[in-house]
Design a protein around this motif. Structure first.
Motif, short mmCIF file in Angstrom:
data_model
loop_
_atom_site.label_atom_id
_atom_site.label_comp_id
_atom_site.label_asym_id
_atom_site.label_seq_id
_atom_site.Cartn_x
_atom_site.Cartn_y
_atom_site.Cartn_z
N ILE A 3 -15.69 -9.42 -1.58
CA ILE A 3 -16.78 -8.22 -1.95
C ILE A 3 -17.30 -7.45 -3.15
O ILE A 3 -16.44 -8.16 -4.45
N ASP B 42 -7.47 -1.29 -1.72
CA ASP B 42 -7.80 -2.20 -0.16
C ASP B 42 -6.71 -2.52 0.40
O ASP B 42 -6.35 -3.27 1.56
N GLY C 162 -13.46 -0.83 0.49
CA GLY C 162 -13.83 -1.58 0.56
C GLY C 162 -15.02 -1.23 -1.24
O GLY C 162 -15.95 -1.93 -1.33
#
Ligand SMILES: Nc1ncnc2c1ncn2[C@@H]1O[C@H](COP(=O)(O)OP(=O)(O)O)[C@@H](O)[C@H]1O
Ligand SMILES: Nc1ncnc2c1ncn2[C@@H]1O[C@H](COP(=O)(O)OP(=O)(O)O)[C@@H](O)[C@H]1O
Ligand SMILES: [Mg+2]
Ligand SMILES: [Mg+2]
Ligand SMILES: [Mg+2]
Ligand SMILES: [Mg+2]
Lengths: 211, 340, 340, 211
Positions: free
Chosen positions: A173, A132, A126
C-alpha cells in the motif's frame, strides 16, 4: 519471591531481550527505512533501547515504574517520529500497570498504547505505519482474553500473528503518513519500518511470556 | 585510533553530533554556548532581555542549519538531533526555557512528524516547568510534495531560512510574540521550494548511500533527509533542471508579472559553488523573462543533506514589510547582513 | 538539450566559467560587474577613488575564491581562468588597469608557474598600456611541498584568503602601495597550510575523477587543483587527520607557547560542514594543549577544489597589526566582518 | 604563386594540422596531466589552437604575422603554464621569420623559441618539462642544417626523433618544475604532458614540410 519481584524480573528480561533483538535487527530496520524513509529507524531504536536498558538494569522499582522509565528514556534518547510514538505511548500506557501486571491490566496497557500512538501521530489504519501492525495485534489480544478467555500467552501469540499480517499488509500500500508519504506511489512495495520493529518487539515479549 | 570504513572526517559515528557542536562553539566562543548535557546551542547572551525568543531545531546533517543561524537578528537557540532525526522533546523543552526572557518564545518547526511531535511535547514540558508563553509555526514550503488530506503534508525545507530571518528581525525590532508569529506565518504562506539530487547522501551511521542513483539518472523533488524524491529522470543539463524546479515553484506560488521575490539557490552539501551560480544564472533569466523582480538572490549552502550533490530553489514573494525585515542587519555564523 | 554524461549541474563544459560569472553578477548585481568580453569581475564601483587597488585571480573551481572576496575591505577585482587553469595575461592586464584609481595596484598571486607567468605578462601589458604602478606578492603557504632550489617552490593555497583580508583592510584604511604590499608580504611570511583529500575531484572537461583513490586510502598534502598529494595513507579518523595536518603546519611556522593565531578549517567543496566542525574541535584542542591562543577561527568552504571531499588547515601567526587588519569590517559575498 | 603565398599556405596548413592533432590527442594529453598534474593540458591546448586557427584561417597576412597571431591567440586563450610558454615563445620567435621562412630563419626561430621557454619558465634540462623535448630537438635541428648541411625536411625529421627520445627521457625522472614537482618522487614513471604535446606539434610540422 514476591509477585512484584517476579514481575520485575520478567519486565527487566523483556527489556533486555527487546534491546538485544533491536541491536540485531538494527541494520535491517535501517535498510527498510532507507527504501522509503531516511535510513535511521534502526539506529534510532538501537540508541533508545540501549539507553533504556542502562537506565533500568539494576532497578528496584515497581514494574510499572520500570516500564515508565523505559518510555521516558526512549522519549529523551530516540528523537525522530518513533521517539514520541514509542516512548510517549509506553510512558502513558504504563499507568495501566500500576496495580500490577495481570491479564486485564495488560489489555488496558495495550489499548492505551494504541490510543496514544493514534492520537499523537494522527495515522489511521491503512496509512502504512506502525498503526497497521498495532491495531490488529491489540484487537486480537483484547478479544482473545476478554471474549475467548484464552491465557495471556496464547493471546499474545495470536496477537503476534496478527501483527505479522499487519506488517505484510503495509508492503503493497501507499504511505499516507510519515516520511514515506513524501514518496507517494513510490512507497508501494516496501514494508513499513515502524510496523516491522513493532512486530519484533512483540515477538520478544511473547518469548519472555512463554518462558 | 578508530578505523572508519567510509570516507568521512569523523571519529566514532555515534559521537559526530556531540563533536560537531563542540567544534562550533570552539569556532564562535563569544557568540554560541552549549546548554549543559544537551545538544542545544544558544546565543551566549540568551535569554536576551526584552526580546521574544526564537528557536528552531531538527536533525543534524543540514549544517549550517540550524545553529549557523543563531545570533543577533535571527535565532536565539537551535537544538540538534542525531543525523536526520528530530531532537528529543526534553531538550526542546530546555531550550525553550533557556531562551525565554519573559516575552515568550516562538518555535520554528519544519513539517516532519518527528519534529512536530517532539516540539509539541517539548512545548508541553516547558509549559509545565515554567510559565513561558510558547507558540510555533510549521514550515511546509516543499512544493514537490502533494498537499492533501491523505499525506503528512509538505515538508519544511530551505524556505525555513527566510522564516528565521523575518521572524528574527521582527523580534529584534521589539515585536511581541503575536507579531513575531504573524510575520513567521506570513513567510510560510508565501514561500515555496523544490529540490533535486544528483547523488544520494551517506549518513555516518549507515556508511553507504541512502538510495542508489544510477550514473545517468537524477532525483527530482527530494527532501533534505536522503529520502528518495518524487520522480527519477535521466540526467539533464543545468538549464533544464533550473527550468523544471523554477516552474514548479512559480506555479505553486502563482506568481504573476510584477511580483517581487527573494530567491535562494541552495546547495545540498556536495555541490561546487560554481554549479550553484550556473543555476542562479538561469533562474534569474527565467524570472526576468516573466517580469518578476528579484530583490535579493542568495546562492550557497543554506540547508544541506550531508554530502549530497544537488540543489534546491526557493522563492519568497515579498511585500514591503518582508523586504524591510529581510534587510534588517543580522550577524550569525552562516548569514550576515550589514547595515547600509 | 545537451546531454551531459557526468553528474554535474552544468550545461556545456566549455561554457561553465562564463555562465558561473554571469550567475555571480546576477546574485550580486549591486556589488559585482564583469569587464566586457573578459572573465574578470570587479567591484561595481571600481576603481575606488583614493585607494590602492587589490586584485587576484587564478583558475576556476575554487569558489568562493576568488570573486567571492571582491568588495569593500578586500579585493577590487578577480580574474577567473578556465577550471584549474590560470587566467590569461591579457585579461590580467585589463583587470589591473580597471582597478587602478591612480594609487597603484597590488596583485596577489598564488605560487603556480602558470599564475606567476601570466601575472608577470599581464603586469607588463598593463604597464605598457598605461602608467599604472603595479607590484605583486606570491603566496606560497602550502607546507606540504618541499621548498628547495629544485622545485617550483610551495603552492599558494588557503592562506591566500588572509592575504586578501589584511591587504584589503590596509588599502581601505588608506595605506599606500608600499604599505599594502608590506602587509601582504607579512601575512605570506607568517601563514602555513596543509590539506588532505578523501576523494578526488572531477573537472567538467574530464568528467571523471582526476586521480583514483581506493576506498580505504586518503591523500595527504594535496593542493587545490586535483593534483595528487605527497603521500597516500590508509583512512584515518578525523582526530588523527587533524593532528597530522596541524603538526605539520605548527612545525613549519615554529610556533611556540604564547603565540596568537587565526585559523581556517577549509572545506574542499564536497565536505559536509558537520565534518569541518569535528576537525575544528580537535584543532582548537591541540592549540589549547600547546598554549597557543586562537584569536579567531574560521570554518567553512573558503578555497575549494570543485567537489573534492577533504579539508585543509591554515594557521596565521598574528601580531597587533595583523589582528587589527583582520578585524577591519569587510563586506563581500563570501566573507563579512561587521563593525563592533 | 608568389613565394609568400606558398609559405602562407604552408603555415596555414600547419596550423590546421596541429589543431586537428591536438584535438585528437586532447584526451590522451589530459590523461597524462591527470597522472602528475591537474588534468587540463589537453583542454588547454585544444581551446588555444581552436581559437588560433579561427583567428588566422582566412588571413592574407605575411607568414611571420600569422605565426605571431597564433602566439598572441594562444597567450590570450590558453592560460595555465602552457599558455605563456607556448604562446609567448611563438610570439617572440615569430620575429625571426619576418624576412621569410628559410632554412636559416627556421633555425633562428627554433633557437629563439627554446630561449624564451627557458627564460620564462626557468626550467633546465632534466626538470621534466617541455624543455626536455625541445632542447635535443632544437640542438639537433641546428646542427643538421648548419654543420651537416641537411635539407630542412631531413633536419626536422631528425629533430622529431630527438624530441621523441626527450619525451621518453622525461618518464623515469623526478619533476623539479611545474605542477608535477609538487608530487616529488611520485612524479617518477610518467611522461611529461608538455613534452609530449611538443612532440606532437613537431610531428605535424614535419608532415606538412614533407608534402
Ligand atoms: N504519523 C505517524 N503515525 C504513526 N506512525 C508513524 C507516523 N509517522 C511515522 N511513523 C512510524 O515511524 C516510523 C519511522 O520511524 P523513524 O525512522 O525512527 O523516524 P523518522 O521518520 O523521524 O526518521 C515509520 O516507519 C512509521 O511506522
Ligand atoms: N616552469 C616550466 N618550464 C617549462 N615548462 C613548464 C614549466 N611549468 C610547466 N611546464 C610545462 O607545462 C606543462 C603543463 O601545462 P598545462 O597543464 O597546460 O598547464 P598547468 O600546469 O598550469 O595546468 C607541463 O607538462 C610542462 O611541460
Ligand atoms: Mg527514519
Ligand atoms: Mg529520521
Ligand atoms: Mg592547469
Ligand atoms: Mg595542467
Amino acid at each position: 519471591m514476591a509477585e512484584t519481584d517476579t514481575q520485575r524480573e520478567a519486565v527487566l528480561t523483556a527489556v533486555e531481550r527487546v534491546t538485544d533483538r533491536i541491536a540485531e535487527e538494527k541494520g535491517h530496520l535501517t535498510d527498510l527505512d532507507s527504501a522509503i524513509g531516511d535510513a535511521d529507524h534502526g539506529a534510532n531504536l538501537d540508541r533508545g533501547f540501549g539507553k533504556a536498558l542502562a537506565a533500568v538494569e539494576d532497578s528496584e522499582d515497581d514494574p510499572a515504574e520500570i516500564v515508565k522509565t523505559v518510555g521516558v528514556t526512549l522519549v529523551s534518547a530516540v528523537g525522530g517520529a518513533s521517539g514520541p510514538l514509542y516512548g510517549g505511548s509506553i510512558m502513558t500506557a504504563s499507568q495501566e500497570l500500576e496495580g500490577g501486571i495481570t491479564a486485564d491490566s495488560s489489555v488496558a496497557f495495550a489499548e492505551a498504547y494504541l490510543k496514544k500512538v493514534k492520537d499523537r501521530g494522527g495515522a489511521r489504519i491503512g496509512d502504512k505505519t506502525m498503526v497497521d501492525a498495532l491495531t490488529p495485534a491489540v484487537h486480537t489480544y483484547k478479544k482473545s482474553i476478554e471474549e475467548d478467555e484464552l491465557s495471556p500467552v496464547t493471546a499474545l501469540s495470536k496477537a503476534v500473528d496478527a501483527a505479522e499480517r499487519g506488517v505484510r499488509f503495509t508492503t503493497p500500500i501507499r504511505a499516507n503518513k510519515g516520511r514515506a508519504s513524501y514518496l507517494g506511489w513510490r512507497s508501494v512495495g516496501h514494508p513499513d519500518p515502524g510496523a516491522t520493529s513493532t512486530l519484533y518487539i512483540m515477538e520478544e515479549l511473547l518469548a519472555v511470556a512463554s518462558e | 585510533m578508530v578505523r572508519v570504513d567510509m570516507k568521512k572526517l569523523i571519529n566514532e559515528p555515534g559521537a559526530v553530533v556531540d563533536e560537531m557542536l563542540d567544534g562550533m562553539v570552539a569556532a564562535y566562543p563569544e557568540a554560541l554556548a552549549r546548554l549543559d548535557g544537551t545538544n542545544v546551542l544558544v546565543r551566549a547572551d540568551a535569554p536576551v532581555e526584552g526580546k521574544v525568543g526564537i528557536v528552531s531545531g531538527g536533525g543534524s546533517g543540514h549544517e549550517p542549519t540550524h545553529a549557523g543561524y543563531i545570533g543577533d537578528g535571527m535565532l536565539d537557540g537551535a537544538a540538534a538531533g542525531e543525523v536526520f532525526t528530530s531532537p528529543t522533546a526534553d531538550q526542546l523543552g530546555e531550550m525553550i526555557q533557556a531562551c525565554d526572557a519573559g516575552e515568550g518564545v516562538l518555535c520554528v518547526v519544519k513539517n516532519y512528524e518527528g519534529d512536530v511531535m517532539n516540539f509539541e511535547t517539548g512545548i508541553e514540558l516547558a509549559e509545565m516547568e515554567s510559565d513561558v508563553e510558547v507558540t510555533y509555526v510549521v514550515v511546509d514550503d516543499d512544493v514537490a510534495v502533494e498537499d492533501s488530506l491523505y499525506t503528512s503534508g509538505r515538508r519544511g525545507v530551505c524556505g525555513t531560512i527566510f522564516v528565521h530571518k523575518a521572524a528574527g528581525a521582527k523580534a529584534a525590532q521589539g515585536g511581541d510574540l503575536a507579531e513575531v508569529e504573524r510575520v513567521a506565518q506570513k513567510v510560510v504562506d508565501r514561500v515555496g521550494t523544490m529540490g533535486m539530487a544528483l547523488t544520494s547522501c551517506t549518513t555516518p551511521e549507515k556508511g553507504e548511500p541512502t538510495f542508489d542513483l544510477p550514473e545517468d539518472e537524477i532525483e527530482l523533488g527530494i527532501g533534505i533527509h536522503g529520502e528518495p524524491g518524487i520522480e527519477r529522470t535521466e540526467v539533464m543539463d543545468a538549464d533544464s533542471v533550473t527550468e523544471h524546479l523554477t516552474e514548479r515553484v512559480l506555479e505553486d506560488l502563482e506568481l504573476d508579472a510584477g511580483a517581487r521575490v527573494a530567491t535562494i539557490v541552495n546547495g545540498m552539501g556536495g555541490t561546487p559553488q560554481m554549479e550553484l551560480f550556473v543555476v542562479n544564472r538561469r533562474l534569474q533569466e527565467i524570472l526576468g523573462e516573466r517580469d518578476i523582480e528579484t530583490w535579493d538572490a542568495w546562492v550557497g549552502d543554506y540547508m544541506t543533506s550531508l554530502d549530497m550533490a544537488g540543489c534546491s530553489i526557493t522563492l519568497l514573494e515579498l511585500d514591503d514589510e518582508l523586504e524591510e525585515l529581510l534587510s534588517h542587519p543580522v550577524e550569525t555564523p552562516a548569514l550576515t547582513v550589514r547595515d547600509d
